[in-house]
Design a protein around this motif. Structure first.
Motif, short mmCIF file in Angstrom:
data_model
loop_
_atom_site.label_atom_id
_atom_site.label_comp_id
_atom_site.label_asym_id
_atom_site.label_seq_id
_atom_site.Cartn_x
_atom_site.Cartn_y
_atom_site.Cartn_z
N ALA A 284 68.50 56.46 41.79
CA ALA A 284 67.39 55.60 41.38
C ALA A 284 66.78 54.90 42.58
N CYS A 285 65.65 54.22 42.32
CA CYS A 285 64.92 53.55 43.39
C CYS A 285 64.14 52.38 42.79
N ALA A 286 64.35 51.18 43.34
CA ALA A 286 63.71 49.98 42.83
C ALA A 286 62.66 49.47 43.82
N PRO A 287 61.39 49.29 43.38
CA PRO A 287 60.36 48.76 44.28
C PRO A 287 60.63 47.29 44.62
N MET A 288 60.24 46.90 45.84
CA MET A 288 60.49 45.53 46.29
C MET A 288 59.21 44.87 46.82
N PHE A 289 58.85 45.11 48.08
CA PHE A 289 57.77 44.35 48.71
C PHE A 289 56.64 45.27 49.18
N ARG A 290 55.47 44.66 49.39
CA ARG A 290 54.34 45.34 50.00
C ARG A 290 53.77 44.44 51.09
N GLY A 291 53.25 45.06 52.15
CA GLY A 291 52.66 44.26 53.21
C GLY A 291 51.87 45.12 54.18
N GLU A 292 51.46 44.52 55.27
CA GLU A 292 50.72 45.23 56.32
C GLU A 292 51.24 44.80 57.68
N ALA A 293 51.26 45.73 58.59
CA ALA A 293 51.58 45.43 59.99
C ALA A 293 50.29 45.51 60.79
N GLU A 294 49.98 44.47 61.54
CA GLU A 294 48.79 44.45 62.39
C GLU A 294 49.22 44.67 63.83
N LEU A 295 48.68 45.71 64.43
CA LEU A 295 49.08 46.07 65.80
C LEU A 295 47.85 46.17 66.70
#
Length: 295
Positions: A284-295
Motif C-alpha cells: 500500500a501507499c499513503a499520500p502525505m505532503f505536496r510542495g515545490e523546490a525553488e532552485l
C-alpha cells in the motif's frame, strides 16, 4: 527562479506516518545530476525519485532514484511510491506503468479500491536473481551488533545478492533480530576487507517462520542508519529462498520497520523463470505532503 513540484508518500503502509517515506519530483526536466543529488540529501529520506520523459515512448517515464549520497540503479519502495503518485495524476495506462531505470525496465501494476482510488502498487524487479560473494558470519554479526551465533548459516551463509541492486542477505535468530543495531566501525572494516562489495554494504537481516518473515535493513555507509521498508531487498530475499527451497513459485509476507516505529508490510511473489528466479513486490501507499523546490 524555476520551481520543481514534489509530493511525498509513505510506502508499504496504508496509514500516514508508517512505512518508508519517499519524495517524488513529478517533473524533473531542467534539473542537473548535481541538483538531484543535492535535493535527495536535503529531503533526507532513504530515497528520492525524479520523473523524466521516457527515452522510448512505449514506456511511461524515466525514473531516476537517489539516496542521500548516490544514485541507485533500482529500488523497491521508490518504484511503488512513484507509481502511486503518477497514477493518482492519471498517468498510468489501464492500470500499468513502465519505468525506464539504470537496471532495466520496471513494470508496475496499480492497485485501486472499488471506488477507483489508488491504494498501492506491485512492481516486477528488472533482473533475475544473481549471487555474489559470501561474507563471514562473525563479520556480519559484528556489523549488526550481535554475537556471532546470532547469524544462522544452515540455509545459506551471508551472501551478496541482487535483482537489480545489491544487498547482503543474512538470516538471524528470531530472538536476536530486535536487538540488532548497526556498528559503523564494523561496517567500514568489513567493506574494506572485501573488494567484491564494490563499496556497497547494505545489510538485510531477516528471521523466518515459514513464509512469514521479519526483517531489518542497515546501510550506514550510504547514510541510511536503518530503512523501514526495503522492497528491492525483500524481492531479492524471496527469489533466494525459492532457489534454496525448490519449487516453481512461492509467496512471502515481510514485516519491517517495527523497531523504528514505522511498521511496514511487503508482499513478495517469487517464481522460477527461464532465465532464473524472479520476484514481484507490492504494498500500500499513503499520500502525505505536496510542495515545490525553488532552485
Amino acid at each position: 527562479m524555476p520551481s520543481f513540484p514534489y509530493e511525498t508518500v509513505d510506502v508499504f503502509t496504508d496509514k500516514p506516518f508508517g512505512g518508508n517515506p519517499l519524495a517524488v519530483f513529478t517533473d524533473a526536466r531542467g534539473l542537473s545530476d548535481a541538483q538531484m543529488q543535492a535535493l535527495a540529501a536535503e529531503m533526507n529520506y532513504s530515497e528520492t525519485t525524479f520523473v523524466l520523459p521516457p527515452d522510448d515512448p512505449a514506456n511511461d517515464a524515466r525514473v531516476r532514484i537517489f539516496h542521500r549520497t548516490a544514485e541507485m540503479p533500482f529500488a523497491g519502495h521508490p518504484n511503488v511510491g512513484t507509481a502511486c503518485v503518477l497514477a493518482r495524476h492519471g498517468r498510468d495506462r489501464n492500470g500499468v506503468l513502465r519505468f525506464e531505470q539504470m537496471a532495466g525496465l520496471v513494470e508496475i501494476a496499480i492497485e485501486r479500491n472499488p471506488a477507483g482510488a489508488v491504494t498501492g502498487a506491485v512492481i516486477a524487479a528488472p533482473q533475475a536473481l544473481s549471487l555474489g560473494i559470501e561474507l563471514p558470519a562473525d563479520g556480519i554479526a559484528a556489523c549488526a551488533g550481535l554475537q556471532a551465533g546470532a547469524i544462522l548459516t544452515a540455509a545459506h551463509r551471508p551472501v551478496q545478492a541482487s535483482l537489480g541492486v545489491q544487498f547482503v542477505l543474512a538470516q538471524a535468530a528470531p530472538e536476536a533480530l530486535a536487538g540488532a543495531a548497526p556498528d559503523l566501525v564494523a561496517f567500514r572494516k568489513l567493506e574494506r576487507q572485501h573488494a567484491g562489495l564494490q563499496g556497497r554494504l547494505s545489510l538485510f537481516l531477516y528471521a523466518r517462520d515459514g513464509n512469514r518473515i521479519r526483517a531489518r535493513m542497515f546501510a550506514p555507509l550510504a547514510g541510511t542508519w536503518e530503512d523501514p521498508a526495503t522492497g528491492s531487498a525483500s524481492a531479492t530475499l524471496g527469489a533466494l529462498l525459492l532457489s534454496l527451497d525448490g519449487g516453481e513459485a512461492a509467496s512471502y509476507t515481510i514485516t519491517q520497520g517495527v523497531e523504528m516505529g514505522r511498521p511496514s508490510l511487503l508482499n513478495v511473489a517469487s517464481r522460477r523463470a527461464e532465465d532464473g528466479y524472479r520476484s514481484r513486490v507490492g504494498g500500500a501507499c499513503a499520500p502525505m505532503f505536496r510542495g515545490e523546490a525553488e532552485l
